[in-house]
Design an enzyme around this catalytic site. Structure first.
Site, PDB file in Angstrom:
ATOM      1  N   LYS A 192       0.810  -1.221   0.000  1.00 56.58           N
ATOM      2  CA  LYS A 192       0.000   0.000   0.000  1.00 56.58           C
ATOM      3  C   LYS A 192       0.840   1.267   0.000  1.00 56.58           C
ATOM      4  O   LYS A 192       0.430   2.307  -0.513  1.00 56.58           O
ATOM      5  CB  LYS A 192      -0.934   0.004   1.208  1.00 56.58           C
ATOM      6  CG  LYS A 192      -2.028  -1.060   1.156  1.00 56.58           C
ATOM      7  CD  LYS A 192      -3.079  -0.721   0.139  1.00 56.58           C
ATOM      8  CE  LYS A 192      -4.255  -1.693   0.182  1.00 56.58           C
ATOM      9  NZ  LYS A 192      -5.225  -1.423  -0.903  1.00 56.58           N
ATOM     10  N   GLU A 204      -9.565   6.015   3.338  1.00 58.96           N
ATOM     11  CA  GLU A 204     -10.416   4.944   3.860  1.00 58.96           C
ATOM     12  C   GLU A 204      -9.517   3.730   4.045  1.00 58.96           C
ATOM     13  O   GLU A 204      -8.474   3.621   3.414  1.00 58.96           O
ATOM     14  CB  GLU A 204     -11.529   4.615   2.863  1.00 58.96           C
ATOM     15  CG  GLU A 204     -11.162   3.604   1.761  1.00 58.96           C
ATOM     16  CD  GLU A 204     -10.057   4.064   0.827  1.00 58.96           C
ATOM     17  OE1 GLU A 204      -9.890   5.288   0.654  1.00 58.96           O
ATOM     18  OE2 GLU A 204      -9.335   3.212   0.285  1.00 58.96           O
ATOM     19  N   SER A 218       1.413  -9.670  -0.990  1.00 61.62           N
ATOM     20  CA  SER A 218       1.072  -8.252  -0.843  1.00 61.62           C
ATOM     21  C   SER A 218       1.300  -7.686   0.546  1.00 61.62           C
ATOM     22  O   SER A 218       1.536  -6.498   0.703  1.00 61.62           O
ATOM     23  CB  SER A 218      -0.387  -8.035  -1.258  1.00 61.62           C
ATOM     24  OG  SER A 218      -1.224  -8.894  -0.511  1.00 61.62           O
TER      25      SER A 218
END
Lengths: 398, 259
Positions: free
Chosen positions: A92, A114, A380
């Site tokens: 991210k 968010e 991830s």
């Protein structure tokens, strides 16, 4: 070669999916972004700063690790792209580092975001701390409960975490609240969307910032296998940002099979699932037309997954297009096999994956990959944030 | 003539537009509310089509939508309730307001046909982009004589305001300031008045109604100084909270604003 996979049209469409379906209150913000993001990305000074932060702050390039024991078990050649080794523990941050620089250049002073699993929230809180910007993160009340460590990390980093109390109190509702905040603060605020969702240009903007993952994969594969191209690239999909990054530089390479793994929860047709590519119909969510889980009246249905990051009723418009056109293969994985994949990866490779990533790992057995074939799985994120869930389901995992 | 146009011709100042959510507080309150509002003197009526994920609405309207959906409201039910409404509410313009996804799933052509058959005059879909309206929906809307209403905010650029003014033939919905419906208005009064004045000075062809944050007689009268009228939604929904006699409450509310 079909150039439309990598680049949406001027109005942000991938085939029939995409666009910008937003109330007028957001039009100037979205227009400002649309008019500026490509120019800013192309600016050498931006690139210098972005690349430097990716290297010195995020810790890129992340390794491409050949997972020998997993490979042996599945009788194929498996590589793990170690996005879990990024600063803050997930892919991210590739996106938030880029967007905070973008926000600064647009003169914004306040950041909203968010988050579902909390990884995007932590990544946003981190870059806001780095740049000294005010940060507000919206998170579903249920997600705050199941991802407590990340809530504390965000607060420690100086962010304000606001609970979304409406609807299913998960990622979808956190996104609604963030959009409403943006409507109320149109001038000074930049909304860092964490996935390849939302109105154009977000899906393209986030995909470009995550594309560093597949860019590195190609170089690393050439070194390790003698070819830039693997046979399979596998990634989990909630909104789909890690998958977009892992697929990006292979989208126009038809020999590479792209595999997107969705969360089937208790079973695709159990009523407790987030398998959008199977259950969704074209519809509009959070400003873009995409595949969307909804009832016959067009009311958005509440998705379910044990994994907070995959618990979303839509997918990004690029993924909807990949699903519809058949360019990517979509596989659905239920909670239980995902939990089992957590222990398999932990015990065979010494890597505890995030619950989201575990869905991708659980799909290995379904690929049909041969002994000589190369499979890259985008790892991830790391599993620390999910320890409480892993303890709760220890009987399934162990 | 379209009822919206006649309403603005008949009364040039101080028009009151009341919003309520279809199927709230109870499923079958839609028609009695329409009748009560028209009788009490609302000049236009907006019926909200409830949606699970409304982006432009604040907590009050969102909660009423959630309750309405729970009550069983949907597009088919709404159109069946509106059948024959023009017998009891002959002149008051009726507009439908909602989000694009339920309309798309119902089918835009079907939606327009049913709305026109029920006597609906205009439609407000805040998340319908102007370009998409022009390319895909304008012809259908025109065929069924439905007038689109578009929103304008303090940030909307002048050339875009002109384009919006060209694209519609009903009224312009002036969002009073940044925020969702029912929010407290945080803008300084001077800033807001300057924005209203700026729009007035543009001498647009359509009349204007000011909405968002208008909730009582004082804010209504203030808005009417800068526009032909104003829209009240959240404050009206709040006035229906826990009320037994819904039509009587609607009458009282309209009186409290216009008397």
């Amino acid at each position: 070669m079909n150039p439309t996979y990598q680049h949406p049209t001027e109005r942000g469409y991938y085939g029939q999916f995409g666009g910008a379906f937003i109330p007028e209150m957001l039009y100037p913000n979205v227009e400002e972004l649309r008019d500026n993001y490509l120019t800013i990305f192309a600016d050498p000074e931006f690139q210098r700063e972005y690349q430097q932060l990716l290297r010195d702050y995020v810790g890129r390039p992340t390794p491409l690790f050949e997972a020998k024991r997993l490979s042996e078990k599945y009788n194929t050649r498996i590589f793990l792209k170690r996005e879990d080794l990024c600063h803050t523990g997930a892919h991210k941050i590739n996106n938030t580092v880029g967007q905070i620089l973008l926000a600064k250049r647009l003169g914004k002073t306040r950041i909203i975001a968010e988050t579902g699993a909390g990884q995007h929230g932590v990544a946003t809180a981190t870059v806001c701390a780095l740049m000294g910007m005010e940060c507000i993160v919206y998170m579903g009340e249920i997600d705050m409960e199941r991802q407590k460590p990340n809530v504390y990390r965000m607060r420690l980093l100086g962010a304000e975490v606001r609970a979304a109390m409406s609807g299913s109190r998960t990622l979808k509702d956190a996104t609604n609240e963030a959009i409403r905040d943006w409507i109320s603060n149109p001038v000074d605020t930049h909304y860092i969307i964490g996935s390849v969702v939302g109105p154009h240009p977000y899906p393209d903007l986030v995909a470009r910032l995550q594309a560093v993952i597949s860019e590195e994969m190609r170089k690393q594969l050439l070194e390790k296998t003698g070819s830039e191209l693997p046979n399979y690239v596998v990634a989990c999909v909630g909104g789909g940002s890690n998958a977009a990054g892992a697929f990006y530089h292979f989208l126009e390479e038809p020999s590479v099979q792209l595999v997107a793994v969705e969360a089937a929860g208790h079973g695709i047709h159990s009523g407790h699932s987030a398998a959008t590519s199977v259950l969704g119909k074209p519809g509009i969510i959070h400003g873009s037309r995409t595949l969307l889980m909804q009832d016959e009246d067009g009311q958005i249905t509440e998705p379910y997954s044990l994994s907070a990051g995959l618990d979303y009723p839509g997918i990004g418009p690029l993924h909807a297009f990949l699903a519809e056109s058949g360019r990517a293969r979509f596989i659905s994985i239920e909670d239980e096999p995902a939990l089992k994949a957590v222990s398999e990866c932990s015990r065979l490779e010494g890597i505890i994956p995030a619950l989201e990533t575990a869905h991708a790992l659980a799909a290995i057995g379904q690929l049909g990959a041969g002994p000589e074939e190369v499979v890259v799985i985008n790892l991830s994120g790391r599993g620390d944030k999910d320890l409480e869930t892993y303890i709760k389901y220890a009987d399934t995992i162990m | 003539m379209n009822r919206i146009k006649s309403a603005f011709q008949k009364k040039q100042k101080g028009l009151l537009n009341i919003y309520f959510t279809a199927g709230y507080p109870r499923l079958h309150d839609t028609v009695p509310l329409l009748q009560a509002l028209a009788t009490a003197g609302a000049d236009l009526i907006e019926i909200g089509m409830p949606f699970s994920d409304p982006l432009a609405d604040g907590p009050v309207i969102q909660a009423s939508s959630t309750a309405a959906l729970h009550n069983g409201m949907n597009m088919r039910v709404l159109f069946s309730q509106l059948q024959g409404i023009r017998e009891s509410v002959p002149d008051t313009p009726i507009l439908l307001m909602g989000y694009l996804n339920p309309v798309m799933q119902f089918g835009v052509e079907n939606f327009c046909r049913e709305a026109a058959a029920a006597g609906v005059d205009g439609v407000i879909l805040p998340d319908l982009p102007l370009d998409d309206y022009v390319q895909e929906y304008q012809d259908v809307f025109r065929r069924h004589n439905l007038r689109p209403v578009f929103l304008i905010t303090p940030q909307t650029a002048p050339e875009r305001i002109r384009r919006i003014d060209e694209l519609t033939d009903s009224f312009l919905y002036l969002v009073s300031g940044p925020g969702t419906t029912g929010g407290a208005n945080t803008q300084a009064a001077g800033v807001q008045d300057a924005y209203f004045q700026r729009i007035e000075d543009m001498k647009l062809r359509n009349p204007r109604l000011i909405g968002f944050g208008i909730g009582d007689k004082a804010s209504f009268q203030h808005a009417c100084r800068y526009a032909e009228g104003a829209i009240i939604g959240s404050a009206f929904i709040r006035a229906l909270d826990g009320v037994e006699d819904v039509p009587a409450a609607a009458q009282r509310f309209v009186q409290s604003v216009v008397a």
